[in-house]
Structure formats: structure tokens, C-alpha cells
Design a protein around this motif. Structure first.
Motif, PDB file in Angstrom:
ATOM      1  N   VAL A 156      -1.468 -19.087 -38.504  1.00  0.00           N
ATOM      2  CA  VAL A 156      -0.302 -20.156 -38.365  1.00  0.00           C
ATOM      3  C   VAL A 156      -0.702 -21.244 -39.327  1.00  0.00           C
ATOM      4  O   VAL A 156      -1.646 -21.915 -39.166  1.00  0.00           O
ATOM      5  CB  VAL A 156      -0.351 -20.461 -36.969  1.00  0.00           C
ATOM      6  CG1 VAL A 156       1.046 -21.473 -36.980  1.00  0.00           C
ATOM      7  CG2 VAL A 156      -0.105 -19.567 -35.944  1.00  0.00           C
ATOM      8  N   HIS A 158       0.568 -24.533 -40.930  1.00  0.00           N
ATOM      9  CA  HIS A 158       1.678 -25.413 -40.926  1.00  0.00           C
ATOM     10  C   HIS A 158       1.750 -26.186 -42.169  1.00  0.00           C
ATOM     11  O   HIS A 158       1.032 -26.719 -42.852  1.00  0.00           O
ATOM     12  CB  HIS A 158       1.170 -26.536 -39.807  1.00  0.00           C
ATOM     13  CG  HIS A 158       1.064 -26.153 -38.294  1.00  0.00           C
ATOM     14  ND1 HIS A 158       2.334 -25.971 -37.848  1.00  0.00           N
ATOM     15  CD2 HIS A 158       0.362 -25.809 -37.503  1.00  0.00           C
ATOM     16  CE1 HIS A 158       2.123 -25.476 -36.573  1.00  0.00           C
ATOM     17  NE2 HIS A 158       0.862 -25.266 -36.268  1.00  0.00           N
ATOM     18  N   GLY A 231       4.653 -22.930 -39.706  1.00  0.00           N
ATOM     19  CA  GLY A 231       4.989 -23.875 -38.807  1.00  0.00           C
ATOM     20  C   GLY A 231       5.268 -25.019 -39.466  1.00  0.00           C
ATOM     21  O   GLY A 231       5.012 -25.385 -40.906  1.00  0.00           O
ATOM     22  N   SER A 268       6.958 -22.326 -35.486  1.00  0.00           N
ATOM     23  CA  SER A 268       6.276 -23.025 -34.664  1.00  0.00           C
ATOM     24  C   SER A 268       6.573 -24.413 -35.389  1.00  0.00           C
ATOM     25  O   SER A 268       6.340 -24.653 -36.528  1.00  0.00           O
ATOM     26  CB  SER A 268       4.990 -22.602 -34.642  1.00  0.00           C
ATOM     27  OG  SER A 268       4.248 -23.216 -33.673  1.00  0.00           O
ATOM     28  N   MET A 373      11.890 -20.624 -30.890  1.00  0.00           N
ATOM     29  CA  MET A 373      10.857 -21.246 -31.517  1.00  0.00           C
ATOM     30  C   MET A 373       9.545 -21.626 -30.655  1.00  0.00           C
ATOM     31  O   MET A 373       9.978 -21.977 -29.466  1.00  0.00           O
ATOM     32  CB  MET A 373      11.258 -22.621 -32.515  1.00  0.00           C
ATOM     33  CG  MET A 373      12.157 -22.223 -33.719  1.00  0.00           C
ATOM     34  SD  MET A 373      12.867 -23.699 -34.526  1.00  0.00           S
ATOM     35  CE  MET A 373      11.210 -24.178 -35.388  1.00  0.00           C
ATOM     36  N   ILE A 374       8.421 -21.898 -31.293  1.00  0.00           N
ATOM     37  CA  ILE A 374       7.354 -22.165 -30.398  1.00  0.00           C
ATOM     38  C   ILE A 374       7.002 -23.800 -30.457  1.00  0.00           C
ATOM     39  O   ILE A 374       7.059 -24.074 -31.601  1.00  0.00           O
ATOM     40  CB  ILE A 374       5.899 -21.419 -30.725  1.00  0.00           C
ATOM     41  CG1 ILE A 374       6.017 -19.880 -30.913  1.00  0.00           C
ATOM     42  CG2 ILE A 374       4.814 -22.038 -30.188  1.00  0.00           C
ATOM     43  CD1 ILE A 374       4.941 -19.363 -31.524  1.00  0.00           C
ATOM     44  N   GLU A 376       5.022 -26.929 -30.475  1.00  0.00           N
ATOM     45  CA  GLU A 376       3.430 -27.378 -30.350  1.00  0.00           C
ATOM     46  C   GLU A 376       3.750 -28.680 -29.594  1.00  0.00           C
ATOM     47  O   GLU A 376       4.215 -29.700 -29.871  1.00  0.00           O
ATOM     48  CB  GLU A 376       3.588 -27.708 -32.082  1.00  0.00           C
ATOM     49  CG  GLU A 376       3.307 -26.397 -32.839  1.00  0.00           C
ATOM     50  CD  GLU A 376       2.151 -25.699 -32.988  1.00  0.00           C
ATOM     51  OE1 GLU A 376       1.103 -26.326 -32.186  1.00  0.00           O
ATOM     52  OE2 GLU A 376       1.900 -24.758 -33.540  1.00  0.00           O
ATOM     53  N   GLY A 399       7.245 -20.201 -24.798  1.00  0.00           N
ATOM     54  CA  GLY A 399       6.952 -20.640 -26.331  1.00  0.00           C
ATOM     55  C   GLY A 399       6.320 -22.067 -26.446  1.00  0.00           C
ATOM     56  O   GLY A 399       7.005 -22.847 -26.883  1.00  0.00           O
ATOM     57  N   SER A 403      -2.530 -26.199 -29.996  1.00  0.00           N
ATOM     58  CA  SER A 403      -3.266 -25.539 -31.019  1.00  0.00           C
ATOM     59  C   SER A 403      -4.514 -26.094 -31.564  1.00  0.00           C
ATOM     60  O   SER A 403      -5.181 -25.463 -32.167  1.00  0.00           O
ATOM     61  CB  SER A 403      -2.100 -25.207 -32.214  1.00  0.00           C
ATOM     62  OG  SER A 403      -1.700 -26.554 -32.801  1.00  0.00           O
ATOM     63  N   TYR A 537      -1.289 -14.271 -28.423  1.00  0.00           N
ATOM     64  CA  TYR A 537      -0.501 -14.951 -29.415  1.00  0.00           C
ATOM     65  C   TYR A 537       0.721 -14.293 -29.401  1.00  0.00           C
ATOM     66  O   TYR A 537       1.998 -14.700 -29.261  1.00  0.00           O
ATOM     67  CB  TYR A 537      -0.783 -15.448 -30.616  1.00  0.00           C
ATOM     68  CG  TYR A 537       0.002 -16.366 -31.633  1.00  0.00           C
ATOM     69  CD1 TYR A 537      -0.227 -17.755 -31.534  1.00  0.00           C
ATOM     70  CD2 TYR A 537       0.891 -15.954 -32.281  1.00  0.00           C
ATOM     71  CE1 TYR A 537       0.633 -18.599 -32.165  1.00  0.00           C
ATOM     72  CE2 TYR A 537       1.802 -16.824 -33.101  1.00  0.00           C
ATOM     73  CZ  TYR A 537       1.478 -18.001 -33.129  1.00  0.00           C
ATOM     74  OH  TYR A 537       2.327 -18.982 -33.749  1.00  0.00           O
ATOM     75  N   TRP A 541       4.497 -15.345 -28.203  1.00  0.00           N
ATOM     76  CA  TRP A 541       5.837 -15.408 -29.225  1.00  0.00           C
ATOM     77  C   TRP A 541       6.885 -14.742 -28.774  1.00  0.00           C
ATOM     78  O   TRP A 541       8.085 -14.825 -28.698  1.00  0.00           O
ATOM     79  CB  TRP A 541       5.370 -14.961 -30.547  1.00  0.00           C
ATOM     80  CG  TRP A 541       6.148 -15.489 -31.726  1.00  0.00           C
ATOM     81  CD1 TRP A 541       7.355 -16.040 -31.746  1.00  0.00           C
ATOM     82  CD2 TRP A 541       5.844 -15.073 -32.915  1.00  0.00           C
ATOM     83  NE1 TRP A 541       8.166 -16.052 -32.766  1.00  0.00           N
ATOM     84  CE2 TRP A 541       6.970 -15.771 -33.673  1.00  0.00           C
ATOM     85  CE3 TRP A 541       4.846 -14.412 -33.478  1.00  0.00           C
ATOM     86  CZ2 TRP A 541       7.082 -15.492 -35.227  1.00  0.00           C
ATOM     87  CZ3 TRP A 541       4.816 -14.370 -35.056  1.00  0.00           C
ATOM     88  CH2 TRP A 541       6.192 -14.796 -35.861  1.00  0.00           C
TER      89      TRP A 541
END
Length: 547
Positions: A156, A158, A231, A268, A373-374, A376, A399, A403, A537, A541
Motif C-alpha cells: 500500500v 501512500h 492510498g 485507502s 474506500m478503506i 485509515e 473497510g 496501518s 487484507y 477490502w
């Protein structure tokens, strides 16, 4: 940065005045860190468990393209360069000579703006990369490739930005607008995918594949490749900063922004990061670091953090100095805060940010859920995280992820209860295993349990250091990857060879060594749980996409 306990404003300001210049230097140096060879034979396709489950490690939090953030001059080196490794793994121009002018790197690594280092990257790598070097490239693509060959199947990445750091850092080549930087980094990710394709026979043939949904990710992993999820971690998404209590974005801005990032392939996202914004209050940083980030919060929002003594079990990190004022004065400071006047003086710990999820923040949260969407949850204040979990629980929305170990541990059972996921920050192997044990006790036995790590590579934080006392049971080279049987010797790039027992995770290529070292102290159970990380994961998702 020390703060006086006196309640008399003139004395307080007088005490701070001699430190003003040093505080600004320190703010520049620490603020961002608080934000953001011969190869073994390629493995066979990823192993599939019962029911077609995939096997593989998941890094749920890293930043391949952060070299474009903060004005584009803070981080040195790139994860790839069409001109080759020599161009990609070179130091920043202002580090030339002996690194004496690399005050940001010196402060981040040694706590002082003074210091030196060998700026030569390729091919000698005398002083960098290193686990504790914060501004040098940590994820060159061949290092990531070594981790993939040893069993990593999800990354993932970001996209990251911070307007405040960009504006105060004196060198820059890129814009400070956070969303413009996010767009640029998304473009760079696609370019990296194409570059790796070209090294492997043409379009679509590379091992590095950016994915847009859980089904595509599963297919990619079943082909034995790395599924790369995009993300966003930024302090002012969609321009949603807050200035003196006034939001600088609208619901329409949020709706347009969410639609745009979905088109970019973002799956995410964080609502807030390091500084309070128009969406939510943040989880504080503690100690001296917290004092510096608090200064950034003031520069960006016009207000210092506002904290109260927590009354429940959850809390944010303690702001230093805790207990600087008594309860009566704390109540008075809170009334001042409501009027827009704040001072960096705080009651006794534990501390809780008085700011939670705003109306705009709830609108963004529901917009993310609508777009599958996930969420965070790290970096949200304890209050904001609790309110977010309330909404997710009422909607039975799975979701959600913590992290990189930046939420209160009392929320772990609620995250698992939703069908969400928790991954640990990239600490030393023994400390990582201890956190895995604590978190696993809160698992939902009705769901597949898999664990992962949030390495936060290129996030201007440290990578896992060498394990203390590892001479008793060091990782022996060569070793066999616990997940797929690939044999690995010490990693070598150019003229430099690294050993995880001595160097820690000096760069991303030593992640397999770090995981193998966990087996030395945690046995097969921890690496088995890490091997199920990709499957856990993908299931989380998929539930977000269908819930």
C-alpha cells in the motif's frame, strides 16, 4: 522545547524568546519526519491455501514517491530513474562535500543540525542508506524487488504531502499545494510501473502492478506478482485546512475531491495527519517531537493543540510538559481556546485532544464508504477515532485499518470486530513480535486472521534497527524465506553488502531478512500470520466493496 509553568504571559513569552530561532530550526528538521546485485531466482507463482487463498506479506503503509513532496528537495534519491541507478541513488545537491550543510538530515538522524556524512550513494553507499537515515532513499525498485521475490504480495503506497513543511523549507522545486503533489506522485507511480514493465519484456509483463480493486489484486497475486494499492496520507486533503477555527473547504469540495481520487485509483485514505484540520482532530505526538509538531499546528491553523485530561481508557499521546497547569487553570484555558486563544500549556496526563470528527469529517467518512474506500484510522485523535468507529459499526462497514501503530490500542478489538485489519509499525524484530502478540489476542475468530507491517518507508522515520542482543541468536546467512523457500544471502548493491544483524533494515531490500529474524524469536506462528496478511487484507477490502 521547554515550556514554562508560570501562568504570567509576559514571563512565558520572555522565557520562550531566546529559543525562538532554535525552535524554528527544530521545527523544520523534525516536522516532516512526523508526517511522512546478484538476485535470487524468481519464485514460482504465489502459494494458494485452502479455498484458493493467496499467501504473501503485506506492507500496508509506505511512501515510494515522497521525494516529490515537501517542495521536492527534502528527500534525496528516487525509487527509479530512466537514466539508471547512478542517477536514482545520488545525494541531495546541498549535501555535497562532507554533508556539513545537510542540517535537516543531521537534525533528523542525530538531533543536532551539525554533522557530516559521506554523500556518495552509488556505488559505495558508505553512510546511506541506513536504518536511521531519514532523508535518503529507502525503496529503490531493486530493493523492493528482493522483498517481492521473498514473498511480499501487497504494497500500500501512500501518496503524501505537507503544505506547512513545504512552505517553511527554504529549498523547493515543486508546488506546496497538497493535491497537486498527490496528482504528481500518482503519475510517478504509473511511470514506475511502466519502467519495471520495460525491464521485464514490455507492457503488463512486470512484477509491479497497480491495482484498483480487490478482485484485480487477487488475480495479480495469483500470478505471483506484487499488487500495489494506492492510498493518500496528507494533512489537508481537498484543501480542508482550518484557520482560526474556520474550515477552508466545503462539502462540495470534498465530493469533488473524492471523485477525483477514485479516478486516480486511490483505495485507502486518511482524513487527517499530524495537524488538526477541518475534518478531525489529530492524535498528538509526545515529548520534544510533540512540541515541534505543535508549533507546526500553530503555524498552519493559528492555534496550538488543545488537550484535556482524559476520563476514559482511551487517550492520545502525552504532550510535554504534562501537568503544567492545575485543573482550574485548564478549564480557563479551554474557555480561552473556545474563543480562539491557545497556549502550549496542558493539564495532567493522560491527554485527549478536545477535537473529534467534525461535520465535514463525517461527510468525508460517509463519502468514502459510499465509494467503498478503506478508512485509515491512524492519526485521528482518540475522540475522532471513537466517533469514526461508531459510524462504521452502525453501518457494519469493514473497510477500516490501523496501518502503522498510531491509534489507541483499546480500539484494536473494535477494528477487528468490524472485520478491519491492524498492521504493526516497522520496529525492531523483537518489539514487532511483542506487538503482534498483543494485537492477536483481539482477533475475531470468525474471520481469517493475517498480520502485516506498516514500514513507513520514505516517511522520514526510522526503519527497523538491529535487534538488541542479536548475537545470542543472529540470523544466519544464507537463509530460506519462510513463505516460499527462496534462498537469500546478504543483500548487495554496488560495492556495499548489508547484514540485518549489524545494519538493521538499512533499506527495503532487507525486509525479508527482518521477517526471517522474527522467526528466530517468535517461531513459525508469527511468520505464518504474516504469510496470511495478503489474504486478510484482500478479504477486508472485498467486504468494503460489497458492504
Amino acid at each position: 522545547m521547554p515550556f514554562r509553568r508560570s501562568l504570567h504571559a509576559p514571563a512565558f513569552l520572555t522565557a520562550l524568546a531566546p529559543l525562538a530561532a532554535l525552535a524554528l530550526l527544530a521545527a523544520l528538521a523534525l516536522l516532516a519526519a512526523l508526517l511522512l546485485a546478484v538476485r535470487p531466482a524468481p519464485p514460482a507463482h504465489a502459494d494458494a491455501g485452502a479455498g484458493g487463498e493467496v499467501r504473501g506479506y503485506v506492507d500496508a503503509h509506505s511512501h515510494l514517491m515522497s521525494y516529490e513532496a515537501f517542495g521536492g528537495q527534502v528527500l534525496c534519491g528516487k525509487p527509479f530513474d530512466p537514466r539508471g541507478v547512478e542517477a536514482a541513488l545520488s545525494d541531495c545537491p546541498d549535501h555535497a562535500g562532507n554533508g556539513a550543510f545537510a542540517w535537516f538530515e543531521n537534525f533528523m538522524r542525530h538531533g543536532s543540525p551539525f554533522g557530516t556524512h559521506d554523500p556518495t550513494g552509488w556505488p559505495t553507499f558508505k553512510d546511506w542508506p541506513a536504518w536511521d537515515s531519514r532523508t535518503h532513499q529507502q525503496v529503490y525498485y531493486t530493493w523492493l524487488e528482493r522483498s517481492w521475490r521473498a514473498g511480499q504480495r501487497v504494497l500500500v503506497n501512500h501518496l503524501v504531502a505537507n503544505r506547512q513543511l513545504c512552505e517553511v523549507y527554504p529549498l523547493k522545486r515543486n508546488t506546496c499545494d497538497e493535491m497537486d503533489v498527490i496528482r504528481l506522485e500518482a503519475q510517478r507511480m504509473r511511470e514506475m510501473e511502466s519502467y519495471i514493465d520495460a525491464q521485464n519484456g514490455g507492457p503488463g509483463r512486470g512484477w509491479f502492478r497497480i491495482v484498483s480493486d480487490s478482485g484485480e489484486a487477487r488475480r495479480i497475486i495469483q500470478e505471483g506478482k506484487l499488487a500495489v494499492v494506492l492510498g493518500i496520507e496528507t494533512s489537508e486533503p481537498f484543501g480542508c485546512r482550518v484557520v482560526n477555527g474556520t474550515p477552508q473547504c466545503t462539502r462540495a469540495d470534498i465530493d469533488r475531491g473524492l471523485d477525483e481520487v477514485k479516478r486516480l485509483g486511490i483505495a485507502s485514505m486518511f482524513a487527517c495527519h499530524k495537524f488538526d484540520n477541518a475534518l478531525c482532530g489529530v492524535r498528538f505526538d509526545g515529548g520534544t517531537t510533540g512540541a515541534i509538531v505543535n508549533t507546526g499546528n500553530f503555524l498552519g491553523t493559528g492555534r496550538f493543540w488543545q488537550a484535556e485530561t482524559c476520563t476514559g481508557s482511551v487517550h492520545d499521546n502525552t504532550i510535554a510538559p504534562a501537568g503544567a497547569v492545575d485543573d482550574q487553570t485548564a478549564a480557563f484555558l479551554r474557555r480561552l481556546g473556545a474563543a480562539g486563544i491557545t497556549l502550549p500549556l496542558y493539564p495532567k496526563a493522560p491527554h485527549c485532544n478536545i477535537l473529534g470528527l467534525t461535520d465535514l469529517g463525517e461527510h468525508m467518512l460517509r463519502g468514502m464508504m459510499k465509494r467503498h474506500m478503506i478508512v485509515e484510522i491512524d492519526h485521528m485523535s482518540a475522540k475522532a477515532a471513537g466517533e469514526t468507529l461508531d459510524i462504521l459499526e452502525n453501518a457494519h462497514y469493514s473497510g477500516v485499518i490501523s496501518s502503522h501503530s498510531w491509534t489507541d490500542e483499546h480500539y484494536v478489538h473494535r477494528i477487528y470486530g468490524l472485520g478491519g485489519m491492524v498492521t504493526g509499525y516497522g520496529n525492531a524484530a523483537d518489539r514487532f513480535v511483542a506487538e503482534w502478540k498483543r494485537n492477536k489476542q483481539y482477533r475475531d475468530p470468525a474471520r481469517t486472521f493475517g498480520y502485516g507491517y506498516g514500514l513507513d518507508a520514505n516517511g522520514m522515520g526510522p526503519l527497523p534497527p538491529p535487534r538488541a542482543n542479536n548475537s545470542v541468536n543472529p540470523l544466519l546467512y544464507p537463509f530460506t524465506s519462510p513463505i516460499n523457500g527462496v534462498t537469500l544471502d546478504r543483500q548487495r548493491t554496488g560495492q556495499r553488502t548489508w547484514d540485518v544483524n549489524i545494519d538493521g533494515v538499512a533499506n527495503y531490500g532487507l525486509v525479508p531478512d527482518w521477517i526471517a529474524d522474527m522467526r528466530n524469536i517468535g517461531g513459525t506462528e508469527v511468520v505464518d500470520d504474516l504469510a496470511r496478511g495478503a489474504e486478510a487484507y484482500l478479504q477486508m477490502w472485498h467486504r468494503a466493496e460489497t458492504g
